[in-house]
Design a protein around this motif. Structure first.
Motif, PDB file in Angstrom:
ATOM      1  N   HIS A  74     -44.412 -68.627  -8.519  1.00 17.64           N
ATOM      2  CA  HIS A  74     -43.012 -68.377  -7.939  1.00 17.64           C
ATOM      3  C   HIS A  74     -43.605 -69.172  -6.978  1.00 17.64           C
ATOM      4  O   HIS A  74     -42.779 -69.986  -6.066  1.00 17.64           O
ATOM      5  CB  HIS A  74     -43.309 -67.129  -7.964  1.00 17.64           C
ATOM      6  CG  HIS A  74     -41.553 -66.600  -6.941  1.00 17.64           C
ATOM      7  ND1 HIS A  74     -40.421 -67.024  -7.002  1.00 17.64           N
ATOM      8  CD2 HIS A  74     -42.428 -66.875  -5.249  1.00 17.64           C
ATOM      9  CE1 HIS A  74     -39.802 -67.020  -5.955  1.00 17.64           C
ATOM     10  NE2 HIS A  74     -40.796 -66.209  -5.085  1.00 17.64           N
ATOM     11  N   LEU A  75     -44.626 -68.814  -6.237  1.00 17.72           N
ATOM     12  CA  LEU A  75     -45.026 -69.844  -5.145  1.00 17.72           C
ATOM     13  C   LEU A  75     -44.737 -71.000  -5.163  1.00 17.72           C
ATOM     14  O   LEU A  75     -44.363 -71.704  -3.944  1.00 17.72           O
ATOM     15  CB  LEU A  75     -46.370 -69.021  -4.149  1.00 17.72           C
ATOM     16  CG  LEU A  75     -46.426 -67.871  -3.652  1.00 17.72           C
ATOM     17  CD1 LEU A  75     -47.079 -67.528  -3.241  1.00 17.72           C
ATOM     18  CD2 LEU A  75     -45.581 -67.889  -2.531  1.00 17.72           C
ATOM     19  N   GLU A  76     -45.023 -71.437  -5.898  1.00 16.05           N
ATOM     20  CA  GLU A  76     -45.710 -72.653  -6.619  1.00 16.05           C
ATOM     21  C   GLU A  76     -44.146 -74.034  -6.462  1.00 16.05           C
ATOM     22  O   GLU A  76     -43.801 -74.418  -5.748  1.00 16.05           O
ATOM     23  CB  GLU A  76     -46.144 -73.414  -7.863  1.00 16.05           C
ATOM     24  CG  GLU A  76     -46.408 -74.691  -7.295  1.00 16.05           C
ATOM     25  CD  GLU A  76     -47.594 -75.055  -9.150  1.00 16.05           C
ATOM     26  OE1 GLU A  76     -48.314 -73.881  -9.284  1.00 16.05           O
ATOM     27  OE2 GLU A  76     -47.376 -75.747  -9.626  1.00 16.05           O
ATOM     28  N   GLY A  77     -43.213 -72.893  -7.022  1.00 20.38           N
ATOM     29  CA  GLY A  77     -42.092 -72.716  -7.611  1.00 20.38           C
ATOM     30  C   GLY A  77     -40.954 -73.438  -6.016  1.00 20.38           C
ATOM     31  O   GLY A  77     -40.287 -74.151  -5.816  1.00 20.38           O
ATOM     32  N   CYS A  78     -41.786 -72.467  -4.822  1.00 20.67           N
ATOM     33  CA  CYS A  78     -40.452 -72.485  -3.857  1.00 20.67           C
ATOM     34  C   CYS A  78     -41.491 -73.927  -2.455  1.00 20.67           C
ATOM     35  O   CYS A  78     -41.307 -73.381  -1.735  1.00 20.67           O
ATOM     36  CB  CYS A  78     -41.037 -70.992  -3.103  1.00 20.67           C
ATOM     37  SG  CYS A  78     -39.996 -69.634  -3.499  1.00 20.67           S
ATOM     38  N   ILE A  86     -43.304 -66.325   3.881  1.00 22.51           N
ATOM     39  CA  ILE A  86     -43.346 -64.718   3.994  1.00 22.51           C
ATOM     40  C   ILE A  86     -41.420 -64.990   3.410  1.00 22.51           C
ATOM     41  O   ILE A  86     -41.212 -64.345   1.988  1.00 22.51           O
ATOM     42  CB  ILE A  86     -42.859 -64.740   5.698  1.00 22.51           C
ATOM     43  CG1 ILE A  86     -43.951 -64.476   6.192  1.00 22.51           C
ATOM     44  CG2 ILE A  86     -42.063 -63.107   5.661  1.00 22.51           C
ATOM     45  CD1 ILE A  86     -43.513 -64.604   7.672  1.00 22.51           C
ATOM     46  N   ASP A  87     -40.854 -65.761   3.364  1.00 19.76           N
ATOM     47  CA  ASP A  87     -39.380 -65.725   1.955  1.00 19.76           C
ATOM     48  C   ASP A  87     -39.498 -66.407   0.977  1.00 19.76           C
ATOM     49  O   ASP A  87     -38.923 -65.301   0.142  1.00 19.76           O
ATOM     50  CB  ASP A  87     -38.139 -67.156   2.852  1.00 19.76           C
ATOM     51  CG  ASP A  87     -38.211 -66.718   4.131  1.00 19.76           C
ATOM     52  OD1 ASP A  87     -38.082 -65.813   4.466  1.00 19.76           O
ATOM     53  OD2 ASP A  87     -36.987 -67.512   4.379  1.00 19.76           O
ATOM     54  N   ALA A  88     -40.880 -66.904   0.676  1.00 19.58           N
ATOM     55  CA  ALA A  88     -41.043 -67.188  -0.762  1.00 19.58           C
ATOM     56  C   ALA A  88     -41.445 -66.118  -1.070  1.00 19.58           C
ATOM     57  O   ALA A  88     -41.265 -65.584  -2.432  1.00 19.58           O
ATOM     58  CB  ALA A  88     -42.074 -68.455  -0.954  1.00 19.58           C
ATOM     59  N   ILE A  89     -42.538 -65.404  -0.660  1.00 14.60           N
ATOM     60  CA  ILE A  89     -43.250 -64.011  -0.895  1.00 14.60           C
ATOM     61  C   ILE A  89     -41.681 -63.339  -1.244  1.00 14.60           C
ATOM     62  O   ILE A  89     -41.626 -62.448  -2.863  1.00 14.60           O
ATOM     63  CB  ILE A  89     -44.000 -63.730  -0.627  1.00 14.60           C
ATOM     64  CG1 ILE A  89     -45.225 -64.267  -0.542  1.00 14.60           C
ATOM     65  CG2 ILE A  89     -44.520 -62.134  -0.244  1.00 14.60           C
ATOM     66  CD1 ILE A  89     -46.632 -64.021   0.963  1.00 14.60           C
ATOM     67  N   HIS A  90     -40.793 -62.965  -0.549  1.00 14.31           N
ATOM     68  CA  HIS A  90     -40.089 -62.202  -0.646  1.00 14.31           C
ATOM     69  C   HIS A  90     -38.925 -62.001  -1.458  1.00 14.31           C
ATOM     70  O   HIS A  90     -38.353 -61.096  -2.635  1.00 14.31           O
ATOM     71  CB  HIS A  90     -39.000 -62.195   1.162  1.00 14.31           C
ATOM     72  CG  HIS A  90     -40.635 -61.213   1.842  1.00 14.31           C
ATOM     73  ND1 HIS A  90     -39.830 -60.507   3.552  1.00 14.31           N
ATOM     74  CD2 HIS A  90     -41.339 -60.366   1.642  1.00 14.31           C
ATOM     75  CE1 HIS A  90     -40.833 -60.016   3.550  1.00 14.31           C
ATOM     76  NE2 HIS A  90     -41.368 -59.648   2.813  1.00 14.31           N
TER      77      HIS A  90
END
Ligand code: PLP
Length: 367
Positions: free
Chosen positions: A298-302, A358-362
């Motif tokens: 998911h983080l990579e996608g963000c 932080i947004d990516a994590i949330h």
């Protein structure tokens, strides 16, 4: 992409100063163990608040040289953690000693005192305590344990430049501290480099010889040493980069503060905050989650890079089958290796970058 390290984004003044320093070395015509090394050793010893700093080839050699300076070798055991860079353990093996792996604490991933005590044997000569991720904790306890057990405390400071506890920086608590200046470290060269710091005159004197073939005076070798010399280009780069270290460390602490204040996700936990009277150097900001693969994707996608420190604990490495360990096992290291994830925390990050992480994590949704 928000990277784990971004050297290209460093201040132009630093880049220009490094280029001038490289020219200074080339113009000097002296390339290994010269005035730049002497100057860096002096500055690093001062900043660390110790009497001696000895520049060496890399952080792994720093540990090996300290062990050899203390006559620790074949037949001796050295306790350390399986949750570290492989180099920590390899240095012990290279010194000829036997590594013994103790487990970690769950909330910090630092060496567990209870587990370490279970690993003590009549052959134990030292513990290599790794200030993992830049944390420094419980140093008075560690000094007391090592004193009671009559063994040396050696600090692996490869990740803890300027980490402070009770007013002293990492490397002041044991017989010696071993620093790496690999480029990605908080103070990094533009190649391999390392240093030993110590207040102990005889250790420093022995280490000076061991790094240079065991040579006492030119062409005289009272013992068999190594070739682990710091070169002038690396020392010159370190002198320039040192000028920025406090500012860069402060920025790492600010970023970590933002993450600690704002990251809030039911599937993610943070590592323990530093205790009072101590300052973490945030070489790495590590979170834990049982959904690591999905989160990383998911983080990579963000467009947020992440890395794992470390996915394979030392005792699971093929080269370390059967390595001696805590009789109760190393289960906390094993579960940490499955859950830990390092997110970007480097001094070139902008405030927007921090918010984006932080947004990516949330926005991570667990399916
Ligand atoms: C905890 C730790 N110890 C030792 C080392 C070895 O340092 P070097 O790569 O300079 O040999 C590293 C570097 O990766 C490290 O992170």
């Amino acid at each position: 992409m928000i990277l784990m390290n971004d050297f290209k984004a460093e201040p132009i003044e630093l880049r220009d100063a490094m280029i001038s320093a490289a020219k200074r070395v080339i113009d000097s015509g002296w390339f290994v163990l010269g005035n730049e090394v002497i100057s860096f050793e002096k500055k690093w010893a001062e900043l660390c608040g110790v009497n001696y700093a000895i520049g060496v080839g890399n952080g792994m050699d720093a540990i090996e040289i300290v062990l050899r300076s203390l006559n620790i070798g074949p037949g001796d055991e050295v306790i350390t953690t399986p949750m570290t860079a492989f180099a920590t353990v390899l240095a012990i093996v290279r010194a000829g000693a036997t590594p013994v792996l103790a487990d970690i604490e769950d909330e910090t991933a630092l060496l567990s005192k209870e587990s370490m005590l279970r690993c003590i044997s009549p052959r134990t000569k030292a513990v290599v305590l790794v200030h993992l991720y830049g944390q420094i904790r419980d140093m008075l306890d560690w000094q007391k344990i090592c004193e009671d057990q009559k063994i040396y405390l050696i600090e692996d400071c490869a990740q803890s430049h300027l980490a402070i506890i009770d007013g002293k920086v990492a490397g002041n608590f044991g017989i010696a501290g071993c620093y790496s200046f690999y480029p990605t470290k908080n103070l990094g060269a533009i190649g391999d480099a390392g240093a030993i710091v110590s207040d102990n005159a005889s250790l420093a004197d022995r280490a000076l010889k061991l790094r240079n073939y065991g040579q006492s005076v030119r062409y005289h070798h009272p013992e068999l040493g190594m070739n682990s010399r710091l070169d002038e280009i690396q020392a010159a780069m370190l002198c320039e980069r040192l000028k920025w270290l406090e500012l860069f460390t402060e920025r790492r602490r600010q970023i970590a503060g933002e993450y600690q204040a704002k990251i809030n996700h039911s599937y993610i936990s943070l590592m323990a905050k530093p205790k009072e009277r101590s300052a973490h150097s945030y070489h790495l900001f590590v979170i834990k989650t049982k959904k690591r693969d999905a989160l990383q994707k998911h983080l990579e996608g963000c467009k947020v890079q992440s890395l794992i420190h470390y996915p394979v604990p030392v005792h699971y490495q093929d080269a370390c089958n059967g390595m001696k360990r805590d009789p109760k096992g190393l289960s906390l290291s094993e579960s940490h290796a499955k859950q830990c994830l390092s997110i970007p925390c480097h001094p070139q990050m902008t405030d927007d970058d921090i918010e984006q992480v932080i947004d990516a994590i949330h926005t991570f949704k667990v399916k």
